[in-house]
Design a protein around this motif. Structure first.
Motif: not given
Length: 463
Positions: A118-121, A139-141, A145-150, A154-156
Motif C-alpha cells: 500500500g505504501l509503495i502504491k 488512505l492518502s497518508t 494496507g495500513l488503513a485496512e489492517v490498523f 482502530y480509529n473507529f
C-alpha cells in the motif's frame, strides 16, 4: 451574589483561569462546580478495595513552561514519577511497538507485505487533492494496507465514529505519518522504531492518580473560591445573571464556561435559537473506564509496558493501561497486586452494553493473554461519562466559527475540552492554558494562542 469573573467548571480549564486571576491579584471571582469535587474529567477515584483509577489513560507531558512550573508547585519535585513510554499494539496474537506503521516487521509476512504494498502504491501514485475527511487522509497518508489492517479499525474503536465523519485538520502531532524509506530500513535491518511522539517520556503523580494534581491546584486557588453542588440552570445574557438549579442567582461581568458547548448553548437566554440549534450538530463520544485489580504480578511481557492499543474486533476496548506501572501506589500493595485499566468508547454509531461491559472486558483480557484467569481478579471498577471525547467532525469548525463569537458578544467565553470542542488542544496542559489565556485576555487584553492557533501551540514544547 455578584462577581466580576465567574467560571463554570473546576476541571483543568476552570482551575487554570482561576489560578491566573489569583496570580494577577484578582480576588473577585468564583468557580461554579456542579459536583462536590474538583477536577472534571481529570478526577481520580479510589474503589472500595483501595485501587486508584483515572477517567482514562491520562499522562503528564507539556507544551508550556507555565504549565510545567505550576505542576511542580502543585505536587513538588518529590510528588512525581517519570516514565519512558512503552506503548504497543496487540494484533495477530502478538505485540507490535508503537508507532505501528514504523514497526510492521513484527507482522506476518502476508500482512507486512499488504502494508508495504500500500505504501509503495502510494509512493508511485501520491494523492493530489486535499483530503475531504479523516478517512481520505488515512488512505492518502498510509495507503490501503495500513488503513485496512490498523488505522481504520482502530480509529473507529477510539472515536466511535467512522473516520469519514471526521475532519483531518485536528491531526497535527497526534498521528505519526509514514515514511516509506524508514519503514523499509526497519524491515531490512530488523530495527525497532519506538521513540516517536511528544509523550515518549511522561510524568505521573506518585500518589492519588491524576486527580491529585487538580486537587492540589484547587488548593492553590483556594476552596473559598469554589462553589460546589452549583449546577447552572440558566444564563440570562442581557442581565449577565446566572440562575442555579437550587434557585440561587449570581451576577457577573465576564463569564467563562467549560461545560459542553451543545448543552450550555441551550441554557443561554438571549442567544438566538439559531445558534443553540447549530451547536447541537457537534458530535462527541462517551467513555467507559473499566478497572481490573489483580493479585500477583503482571506477566513478564507486561512488566514494563505503559499502554497498549487494540484494533481487533474480539475486544470491546481500544486501549489498556497497565495502571500499576504508572505508580506503585495505584494499588493497595504493589508487592502482591497490580492493575489494568481499559477504555471503551461509545456513541450512537457504536452502542455499548454497559451492563455486560466488565464481563466482556475480562473475557477479552483473557483472550488477549493479558490475564490468566478470572480467579486473579480482586477488584472491578466501572465509570462511564457521556462526554468523553469531543469529536473533530467534518461540521465542527463551521459550527464553532458561528457559535463562539455569538456568545462573546455577551462577554461569555466557552473554553476547554468540551467548552471549545477542539480535541487537538484538549490535553491537560492545553486545557489549563486555555483558562490562563482567557484570564490574560479579559484582564490584560493579551490575545489567546492555544484555542485559535493549535498548530502553533503544539509546536511550542515547554517554551
Amino acid at each position: 451574589m455578584k462577581y466580576k469573573y465567574v467560571i463554570i467548571g473546576s476541571g483543568p480549564t476552570g482551575l487554570g483561569a482561576a489560578y491566573r486571576l489569583k496570580e494577577l491579584g484578582i480576588t473577585d471571582f468564583i468557580i461554579l462546580e456542579k459536583e462536590n469535587y474538583i477536577g472534571g474529567l481529570a478526577t481520580s477515584f479510589v474503589d472500595d478495595k483501595g485501587f486508584t483509577w483515572d477517567i482514562g489513560g491520562h499522562v503528564q507531558f507539556s507544551h508550556y513552561k507555565y504549565f510545567d512550573d505550576l505542576m511542580m508547585k502543585a505536587l513538588g519535585e518529590d510528588g512525581w514519577l517519570t516514565h519512558q513510554r512503552e506503548s504497543w499494539v496487540w494484533i495477530e496474537d502478538r505485540f507490535v511497538p508503537y508507532p505501528f506503521q514504523n514497526n510492521i516487521k513484527y507482522l506476518s509476512k502476508e500482512t507486512m507485505w499488504k502494508c508495504l504494498e500500500g505504501l509503495i502504491k502510494l509512493y508511485k501514485n501520491p494523492a493530489t487533492k486535499k483530503p475531504a475527511n479523516f478517512h481520505e487522509w488515512i488512505l492518502s497518508t498510509f495507503g490501503e494496507g495500513l488503513a485496512e489492517v490498523f488505522m481504520l479499525p482502530y480509529n473507529f474503536k477510539v472515536w466511535a465514529f467512522h473516520p469519514a465523519q471526521m475532519n483531518a485538520s485536528w491531526v497535527g502531532e497526534r498521528v505519526a505519518v509514514t515514511d516509506l524509506q524508514r519503514v523499509t530500513q526497519n524491515i531490512l535491518f530488523d530495527r525497532d522504531d519506538l521513540s516517536w511522539g511528544p509523550n515518549n517520556t511522561f510524568q505521573f503523580p506518585k500518589h492519588g492518580g491524576t486527580g491529585a494534581i487538580w486537587k492540589a491546584v484547587g488548593d492553590l486557588v483556594g476552596e473559598e473560591n469554589v462553589l460546589f453542588n452549583a449546577s447552572v440552570e440558566q444564563v440570562i445574557a442581557a442581565n449577565k445573571k446566572i440562575i442555579l438549579a437550587d434557585g440561587r442567582e449570581i451576577e457577573y461581568d465576564y463569564l467563562m464556561n467549560t461545560m459542553p458547548l451543545d448543552i450550555f448553548s441551550t441554557k443561554v437566554e438571549g442567544l438566538d435559537t439559531k445558534y443553540s440549534t447549530i451547536a447541537q450538530g457537534l458530535k462527541h463520544s462517551s467513555t467507559n473506564v473499566i478497572g481490573i485489580g489483580l493479585k500477583g504480578k503482571p506477566n513478564p511481557e507486561l512488566a514494563t509496558k505503559c499502554w497498549m492499543y487494540f484494533p481487533e474486533k474480539n475486544s470491546p476496548y481500544y486501549r489498556i493501561t497497565v495502571f500499576s506501572n504508572y505508580s506503585p501506589f495505584n494499588v493497595p500493595d504493589i508487592n502482591t497486586q497490580w492493575s489494568l485499566m481499559a477504555e471503551v468508547s461509545e456513541s450512537e454509531c457504536k452502542p455499548v452494553d454497559r451492563a455486560s461491559l466488565i464481563k466482556d472486558t475480562v473475557r477479552a483480557m483473557i483472550e488477549d493473554k493479558l490475564i490468566e484467569s478470572e480467579d486473579d481478579i480482586v477488584s472491578e471498577f466501572l465509570f462511564s461519562t457521556n462526554y468523553g471525547y469531543p469529536t473533530p467532525s467534518v461540521e465542527r469548525d463551521g459550527i464553532l466559527k458561528e457559535v463562539l463569537p455569538q456568545l462573546e458578544k455577551f462577554d461569555i467565553y466557552s473554553r476547554g475540552r468540551f467548552g471549545a470542542w477542539k480535541y487537538e488542544v484538549s490535553n491537560q496542559d492545553h486545557s489549563l492554558m486555555q483558562g490562563v489565556e482567557w484570564a490574560n485576555r479579559v484582564v490584560l487584553g493579551v490575545p489567546e494562542l492555544t484555542l485559535f492557533f493549535p498548530d502553533t501551540a503544539n509546536a511550542m514544547w515547554g517554551k
